[in-house]
Design an enzyme around this catalytic site. Sequence first.
Site, PDB file in Angstrom:
ATOM      1  N   ASP A 277       1.163  -1.086   0.002  1.00 23.32           N
ATOM      2  CA  ASP A 277      -0.031   0.055  -0.111  1.00 23.32           C
ATOM      3  C   ASP A 277       0.960   1.523  -0.226  1.00 23.32           C
ATOM      4  O   ASP A 277       2.597   1.234   0.237  1.00 23.32           O
ATOM      5  CB  ASP A 277      -0.826  -0.089   1.181  1.00 23.32           C
ATOM      6  CG  ASP A 277      -2.085   0.554   0.755  1.00 23.32           C
ATOM      7  OD1 ASP A 277      -3.348   0.999   1.879  1.00 23.32           O
ATOM      8  OD2 ASP A 277      -2.125   2.095   0.237  1.00 23.32           O
TER       9      ASP A 277
HETATM   10  C1  GLC Z   1      -4.685   4.356  -0.296  1.00 24.56           C
HETATM   11  C2  GLC Z   1      -5.265   3.512   0.068  1.00 24.56           C
HETATM   12  C3  GLC Z   1      -4.762   2.271  -0.420  1.00 24.56           C
HETATM   13  C4  GLC Z   1      -4.878   3.165  -2.032  1.00 24.56           C
HETATM   14  C5  GLC Z   1      -3.538   3.193  -2.807  1.00 24.56           C
HETATM   15  C6  GLC Z   1      -3.615   4.254  -3.793  1.00 24.56           C
HETATM   16  O1  GLC Z   1      -3.880   5.098   0.667  1.00 24.56           O
HETATM   17  O2  GLC Z   1      -4.990   2.610   1.156  1.00 24.56           O
HETATM   18  O3  GLC Z   1      -6.262   1.918  -0.515  1.00 24.56           O
HETATM   19  O4  GLC Z   1      -5.420   2.112  -3.052  1.00 24.56           O
HETATM   20  O5  GLC Z   1      -3.556   4.171  -1.339  1.00 24.56           O
HETATM   21  O6  GLC Z   1      -4.067   5.023  -3.821  1.00 24.56           O
END
Ligand code: GLC
Length: 745
Positions: A277
């Site tokens: 993430d």
């Molecule tokens: C965010 C979220 C994730 C998302 C990613 C890209 O922090 O936790 O669900 O897909 O970053 O935006």
Amino acid sequence: MIKYLYRLLLMAGVVFISVTSVFAGNEEDRVEALLQQMTLQEKIGQLNQLSVGGFDQNAAGMMRAGMVGSILNECNPKVLNRYQKVAVEESRLGIPLIISRDVIHGFKTIFPIPLGLAATFDPELVEKGARVAAVEATANGIRWTFSPMLDIARDPRWGRIAEGSGEDTYLDAVMGVAMVKGYQGEAIDQTSMAACVKHFVAYGAAEGGRDYNSTGITERTLRNVYLPPFEACVKAGAMTLMTSFNDNDGIPSTGNGFLVNDVLRGEWGFDGFVVSDWASIYEMVNHGFAEDNKRAGELAINAGVDMDMMSYAYISHLEELIGEGKVSMETVDNAVRNVLRIKFRLGLFENPYIDEQRAEEVLYSPEALEAARVSAVESAVLLTNDGVLPLDKSKVTTVLVTGPMANAPHDQLGTWTFDGEPAHTVTPLKAIRDLYGKDVKVIYEPGLTFTREFNEDGIAKAVKAARKADVVLAFMGEEAIMSGEAHCLTDITLKGDQRKMIEALHATGRPVVLNIMAGRPLVLDFEIEHSDAIIYSFHPGTMGGPAVAQLIFGDETPSGKTPITFPKNVGQIPIYYNHNMTGRPYNGTETMLYDIPLRAGQTSLGNTSYWLDSTFEPEFPFGYGLTYTTIEYSEPSVEKTEYGVNDVLRASVEITNAGDREAEEVLQFYVRDMVGSVTRPVKELKGFKRVKVAPGETVKVEFELPVQDLSFYGIDMKKKVEPGKFRLWIAGDSASGKPVEFEVE
Ligand code: GLC
């Protein structure tokens, strides 16, 4: 000379074979052929994901040097083609970028938030919506979405409850698979968008409902509750997966080799790739799990995380880590194989570019908008109705449309609506005027202009207008920003002066129909007391207005069932239907707070699992939802009462529409394992069916359940069916129906 010539021919042959096999041969041959040609820097580059906005020369320079495998957060087709041209035509090996975005519940045409989509209990419809999203997004260059979010959530304080499919493992798995199929398509073509099942794992169990907080889920509960939806999606062909921010039992998922290497790849045979993430690799430093980003990178790549989203850990430290022997070349090669495999599978080498003309053409098609409207209709849950709904158009001549969500085109779309355009939102106000403005007089007086507003004057105006109307249609709820990532609450009641407004409207004596748009279940005790009907739309998306208008005026009939328990108060949380029995289960004879005799001394009030100051039951149980008629259920019957572990159980029930309107009922099939080597939930959803029933009609509905579906991880941590007594229910929600018993030998 001849030897030199021979070597030259040999090298030319090798190059020729490897180049051709990059473009021919099966996927694995192509992956290997390309991998053999890559330098270490180019391999590490494929594991690096960059967030970009607009065309950035530095980013382009990194792509030219083969140091970027993927980008996110840019959606302009022209800009994306420029970046792709650099990667494909100006880098040494021309490996295309995989371009990604959070397409969570629609790209431009916005569908209900996933929690609302789950309330449809209609996987075919949800798959259709995901397909619409894929067609719109891929036409604009997005070939990878960070969806479906599979996080089981039992705590409405957690803002990201909006993004998942609620509290139930089975429903979560069904909805996740539907989205994976919709995004990726039956056959892979240029409208295929790689799914990314997230967040792996148990992120929704954050203590206190506070985002990113620690979780303490045991391996057995992971395997029985949190992992099955991920396994189902992997088996359905999900191409990628994302690790979660949380540390579970002290181990951040992004550094947890048990999850990725052992379970995901070892047990499930996942052959796609895993992305961290956002900065979750680096955040292992914050967790106190790594001294620095270099160590964090070492932990993540060795745990099986293939791609680094915005920690810069791999691009900065992998070469050094390999040199120090802390990361093997094989580990890096395998990560690169996983990324290249999905790029080949998506056809990016054959078709890396976007048809810029087509990008606009496919957006907001009539079919897309209709799918969004139907989804908003089916995701609406009728919670209460004293008979005021559906409105009788022959009697209602004037309606008041009021409330901060009556004309809130941005907030109606809900959280994670990066690319949805409020200009395309059809609000309830617009829909009621367009669809019913000829039949009834529509007065519009918002009262409050946003959900957190305190505005006594505004309320007074709304009350004055209410006195001129036959019925009040009040649209309340949460602004989109109040749910979603990091947007958690300790008080889940309507904010601002909304309750004050509802009370004042109710005091006029006019019937008050409440439509609530929110990203979570709210505490509604006050609203129930001060209204005549409540339709819960979650955040219904672009076509939420027509959907709720048609439900209110009876041109559509509610069928939604809540995928999440509605607590009576925040003190009951976590409260969910598939809980364990405990050794002292609540039995309904307990003495409540104000029934305790004065100076009661040590009188036993009932030594069972309950609260003195709140009922044990929730406000609305999982699977609950009314309609505009009465559906009566017979007791379920089973084909036989004894089964072997490899049999198929067949059960049936008869439902009768006792009213005068057609309805579509979601029948739910629950089972309880009465005794296990570990304690088992009091009930678990094992199937559901949507069935149309005409007025007066009786329909027999049958369910089949392979007995193997009753298997679980028991005391020996092995998954199997344990013989013994079971009960099953077929009912309209998780709190209704009479059980029938059967036995597994
Ligand atoms: C965010 C979220 C994730 C998302 C990613 C890209 O922090 O936790 O669900 O897909 O970053 O935006």
